[in-house]
Enzyme design. Structure first.
Site, PDB file in Angstrom:
ATOM      1  N   LYS A 253      -3.694  -0.694   6.172  1.00 26.50           N
ATOM      2  CA  LYS A 253      -3.579  -1.711   5.110  1.00 26.50           C
ATOM      3  C   LYS A 253      -2.737  -1.201   3.945  1.00 26.50           C
ATOM      4  O   LYS A 253      -1.799  -1.851   3.509  1.00 26.50           O
ATOM      5  CB  LYS A 253      -4.972  -2.088   4.588  1.00 26.50           C
ATOM      6  N   ASN A 254      -3.064  -0.013   3.455  1.00 26.12           N
ATOM      7  CA  ASN A 254      -2.393   0.471   2.243  1.00 26.12           C
ATOM      8  C   ASN A 254      -0.941   0.854   2.482  1.00 26.12           C
ATOM      9  O   ASN A 254      -0.165   0.950   1.542  1.00 26.12           O
ATOM     10  CB  ASN A 254      -3.157   1.656   1.637  1.00 26.12           C
TER      11      ASN A 254
ATOM     12  N   CYS B 196     -10.927  -3.675 -12.272  1.00 27.97           N
ATOM     13  CA  CYS B 196     -11.784  -4.089 -11.168  1.00 27.97           C
ATOM     14  C   CYS B 196     -13.011  -3.197 -11.187  1.00 27.97           C
ATOM     15  O   CYS B 196     -13.098  -2.286 -12.007  1.00 27.97           O
ATOM     16  CB  CYS B 196     -11.050  -4.038  -9.839  1.00 27.97           C
TER      17      CYS B 196
ATOM     18  N   ARG C   5      -7.678  -0.118 -14.399  1.00 25.25           N
ATOM     19  CA  ARG C   5      -6.511   0.141 -13.534  1.00 25.25           C
ATOM     20  C   ARG C   5      -5.243  -0.090 -14.359  1.00 25.25           C
ATOM     21  O   ARG C   5      -4.646  -1.160 -14.315  1.00 25.25           O
ATOM     22  CB  ARG C   5      -6.541  -0.784 -12.304  1.00 25.25           C
ATOM     23  N   PRO C   6      -4.814   0.933 -15.114  1.00 30.88           N
ATOM     24  CA  PRO C   6      -3.627   0.757 -15.966  1.00 30.88           C
ATOM     25  C   PRO C   6      -2.327   0.667 -15.159  1.00 30.88           C
ATOM     26  O   PRO C   6      -2.305   1.004 -13.974  1.00 30.88           O
ATOM     27  CB  PRO C   6      -3.637   2.008 -16.843  1.00 30.88           C
TER      28      PRO C   6
ATOM     29  N   ASP D 105     -10.954   6.902  -1.493  1.00 32.06           N
ATOM     30  CA  ASP D 105     -11.299   5.745  -0.661  1.00 32.06           C
ATOM     31  C   ASP D 105     -12.338   6.087   0.412  1.00 32.06           C
ATOM     32  O   ASP D 105     -12.778   5.187   1.147  1.00 32.06           O
ATOM     33  CB  ASP D 105     -10.031   5.155  -0.003  1.00 32.06           C
TER      34      ASP D 105
ATOM     35  N   ARG E 153     -11.350  -7.632   3.174  1.00 34.09           N
ATOM     36  CA  ARG E 153     -10.072  -7.301   2.557  1.00 34.09           C
ATOM     37  C   ARG E 153      -9.428  -6.113   3.270  1.00 34.09           C
ATOM     38  O   ARG E 153      -8.202  -5.995   3.275  1.00 34.09           O
ATOM     39  CB  ARG E 153     -10.266  -6.924   1.081  1.00 34.09           C
TER      40      ARG E 153
HETATM   41  C1  UD1 Z   1      -3.867   3.095  -4.198  1.00 31.55           C
HETATM   42  C2  UD1 Z   1      -4.687   2.481  -3.073  1.00 31.55           C
HETATM   43  C3  UD1 Z   1      -6.188   2.612  -3.362  1.00 31.55           C
HETATM   44  C4  UD1 Z   1      -6.552   4.078  -3.637  1.00 31.55           C
HETATM   45  C5  UD1 Z   1      -5.652   4.643  -4.727  1.00 31.55           C
HETATM   46  C6  UD1 Z   1      -5.861   6.141  -4.938  1.00 31.55           C
HETATM   47  C7  UD1 Z   1      -3.265   0.684  -2.266  1.00 31.55           C
HETATM   48  C8  UD1 Z   1      -3.062  -0.778  -2.093  1.00 31.55           C
HETATM   49  N1  UD1 Z   1      -4.332   1.060  -2.956  1.00 31.55           N
HETATM   50  O1  UD1 Z   1      -4.124   2.332  -5.375  1.00 31.55           O
HETATM   51  O2  UD1 Z   1      -6.894   2.141  -2.205  1.00 31.55           O
HETATM   52  O3  UD1 Z   1      -7.886   4.145  -4.064  1.00 31.55           O
HETATM   53  O4  UD1 Z   1      -4.257   4.464  -4.374  1.00 31.55           O
HETATM   54  O5  UD1 Z   1      -5.668   6.824  -3.751  1.00 31.55           O
HETATM   55  O6  UD1 Z   1      -2.505   1.491  -1.762  1.00 31.55           O
HETATM   56  N2  UD1 Z   1      -3.154   5.276 -12.998  1.00 31.55           N
HETATM   57  C9  UD1 Z   1      -2.677   5.391 -14.287  1.00 31.55           C
HETATM   58  N3  UD1 Z   1      -1.581   4.664 -14.633  1.00 31.55           N
HETATM   59  C10 UD1 Z   1      -0.929   3.858 -13.757  1.00 31.55           C
HETATM   60  C11 UD1 Z   1      -1.410   3.758 -12.431  1.00 31.55           C
HETATM   61  C12 UD1 Z   1      -2.527   4.484 -12.086  1.00 31.55           C
HETATM   62  O7  UD1 Z   1      -3.248   6.110 -15.108  1.00 31.55           O
HETATM   63  O8  UD1 Z   1       0.079   3.236 -14.125  1.00 31.55           O
HETATM   64  C13 UD1 Z   1      -4.357   6.052 -12.604  1.00 31.55           C
HETATM   65  C14 UD1 Z   1      -5.464   5.193 -11.990  1.00 31.55           C
HETATM   66  O9  UD1 Z   1      -6.292   4.618 -12.988  1.00 31.55           O
HETATM   67  C15 UD1 Z   1      -6.189   6.211 -11.138  1.00 31.55           C
HETATM   68  C16 UD1 Z   1      -5.069   7.117 -10.640  1.00 31.55           C
HETATM   69  O10 UD1 Z   1      -3.972   6.912 -11.547  1.00 31.55           O
HETATM   70  O11 UD1 Z   1      -7.067   6.967 -11.954  1.00 31.55           O
HETATM   71  C17 UD1 Z   1      -4.613   6.837  -9.235  1.00 31.55           C
HETATM   72  O12 UD1 Z   1      -4.343   5.442  -9.106  1.00 31.55           O
HETATM   73  P1  UD1 Z   1      -3.182   4.906  -8.168  1.00 31.55           P
HETATM   74  O13 UD1 Z   1      -2.735   5.989  -7.244  1.00 31.55           O
HETATM   75  O14 UD1 Z   1      -2.128   4.251  -8.997  1.00 31.55           O
HETATM   76  O15 UD1 Z   1      -3.932   3.785  -7.346  1.00 31.55           O
HETATM   77  P2  UD1 Z   1      -3.218   2.552  -6.673  1.00 31.55           P
HETATM   78  O16 UD1 Z   1      -1.852   2.958  -6.273  1.00 31.55           O
HETATM   79  O17 UD1 Z   1      -3.378   1.344  -7.500  1.00 31.55           O
END
Ligand code: UD1
Length: 420
Positions: free
Chosen positions: A22-23, A116, A121-122, A307, A399
């Site tokens: 999925k991811n 969420c 989720r920034p 995850d 999902r």
């Molecule tokens: C993806 C995965 C999700 C998984 C996560 C971490 C998908 C669709 N989802 O989510 O299942 O749990 O990776 O392995 O692939 N962060 C910031 N600033 C940002 C973005 C993120 O500070 O702009 C922080 C987040 O709050 C979190 C960390 O970085 O603490 C990792 O998040 P991120 O890798 O971005 O998660 P996703 O890519 O959204």
């Protein structure tokens, strides 16, 4: 809304096949926005999230058809740069259309995904990355609005307080494929899903190297073309079945698994006393009578994945001692604790950690699924608990786990779906 009813304690045996990732699929589908030519993506899991992405692509100007497990994605001739709130709000993964829209159209207006239950989720890293490539970014009415006549390659450091960002890396990498010159992403996410996206982009004519490492180098090209691609299997679904087999003391066969992506889990299984036999694309799990407690911390890849944290807590609830599970990636991702405790587990939260005191057995109870991976933990607990477990709000599970009830029934579980 559906609920699942599980009669626990049935022996699980036979074989289960892992679906496409999925991811990895979500950003690959978003990447098709970078070309007007046709792309064919195979081994796509039929899930609520992939369907949401299909609807989003259609709203942005693609014609998308299913052919068995394949998605055929064509252009309808007119692209739209606005990713609407209604679609984005149901799936955070939608944020990865930002980079492709910006690179292809020079503008993108993508609804902010919001928070969420797994925590805040920034999107600051997504913003920082595209700004480094020369885009102007503003926030307007709940949307992130990015504009750039022409993107220009740059060196960008892409880690935040919690480490690298998977979809942040994906967005910047996709935007950089059509930028002028060279982009270097430092502290890029090393997740296999990022590597897979880079491989797909290269199949479309991009020039990316270093994927899978913390430094990704992208040489911008003028144009990308269509490509055919087959998605690899889902490492989180695979890890969930490994943990289930360990918890249920079952040695069913898990097929179409790439166990090389689960080294952290393999190491942990060894410490818990579980043996995992891996050969080619299948594994068998052998559990001891008594599971040993083992403390872990989640980290970005290749560390133990956040995850799989909820599912691992479910496993640790049945050991003969105390373990501490710390989540550094999403320190608030612990909604499953209260529900597992309703089934007889003994878990308490301390900041970004769960302290799990092992118990001898769990008992069925009515519980509520709070998010995707928490739902998987509750299903695992229900399958080994005595008596009946009723899991409400099971749409979270749909999902991310393809045909989960059919797969579990195939292993001998007693599980049925009813309307709430
Ligand atoms: C993806 C995965 C999700 C998984 C996560 C971490 C998908 C669709 N989802 O989510 O299942 O749990 O990776 O392995 O692939 N962060 C910031 N600033 C940002 C973005 C993120 O500070 O702009 C922080 C987040 O709050 C979190 C960390 O970085 O603490 C990792 O998040 P991120 O890798 O971005 O998660 P996703 O890519 O959204």
């Amino acid at each position: 809304m559906d609920k699942l009813i599980i009669e626990g304690g049935r022996p699980l045996k036979g074989e289960v096949r892992i679906s496409g990732s999925k991811n990895a699929t979500l950003p690959v589908l978003a990447a098709t926005l970078l070309t007007d030519e046709t792309c064919v993506i195979a081994n796509v899991p039929k899930l609520m999230d992939t369907n949401t992405m299909v609807r989003l692509l259609k709203s942005l100007g693609k014609v998308v058809d299913w052919d068995k497990d394949k998605l055929i994605i064509m252009s309808n001739g007119k692209m739209n740069p606005v990713a609407d709130y209604k679609l984005v709000s149901t799936m955070r993964g939608s944020i990865c259309v930002l980079g492709p829209l910006l690179a292809k159209l020079g503008e993108a207006k993508v609804s902010m995904p919001g928070g969420c239950v797994i925590g805040v989720r920034p999107v600051d890293l997504h913003q920082k990355g595209v700004e480094a490539l020369g885009a102007k970014v503003a926030f307007d009415g709940g949307y992130i609005v990015a504009q750039a006549k022409r993107l220009k390659g740059a060196r960008v450091y892409l880690a935040g307080a919690s480490g690298p960002s998977v979809l942040g890396t994906a967005n910047v990498m996709m935007a950089a494929t059509l930028a002028d010159g060279e982009t270097i992403i430092e502290c890029a996410a090393c997740e296999p899903e990022v590597e897979e996206l880079a491989n797909f982009l290269n199949a479309m004519g991009a020039r990316i190297r270093g994927q899978g490492s913390p430094r990704i180098i992208i040489h911008g090209v003028k144009k990308l073309h269509g490509a055919d691609y087959r998605m690899s299997s889902d490492r989180i679904e695979a890890g969930t079945f490994v943990l289930l087999a360990a918890m249920a003391r079952s040695n069913f066969v898990i097929r179409d698994i790439d166990y090389s992506q689960l080294t952290a889990l393999d190491d942990v299984m060894h410490n818990v006393g579980v043996t995992v036999q891996a050969e080619k694309n299948l594994v068998k799990v052998k559990s001891p009578k008594v599971l040993k407690p083992f403390s872990i911390t989640t980290y970005p890849y290749p560390g133990f994945p956040t995850d799989l944290q909820a599912q691992y807590i479910a496993l640790m609830s049945l050991t003969n001692g105390v373990s501490v599970i710390r989540d550094t990636v999403f320190p608030d991702r612990f909604m499953h604790i209260a529900e597992l405790n309703r089934m007889g587990a003994r878990i308490r939260r301390e900041g970004g950690s769960a302290i799990v005191e092992g118990v001898k057995s769990l008992c069925g109870a009515p519980v509520v699924a709070s998010d995707l991976r928490a739902s998987a933990a509750l299903v695992m607990a229900g399958l080994v608990a005595s008596g009946k477990t009723e899991i409400r709000r099971v749409y979270h599970l749909d999902r991310g786990y393809e045909n989960i009830d059919r797969k579990l029934t195939g292993l001998g579980a007693s599980i049925k779906r009813e309307k709430e």
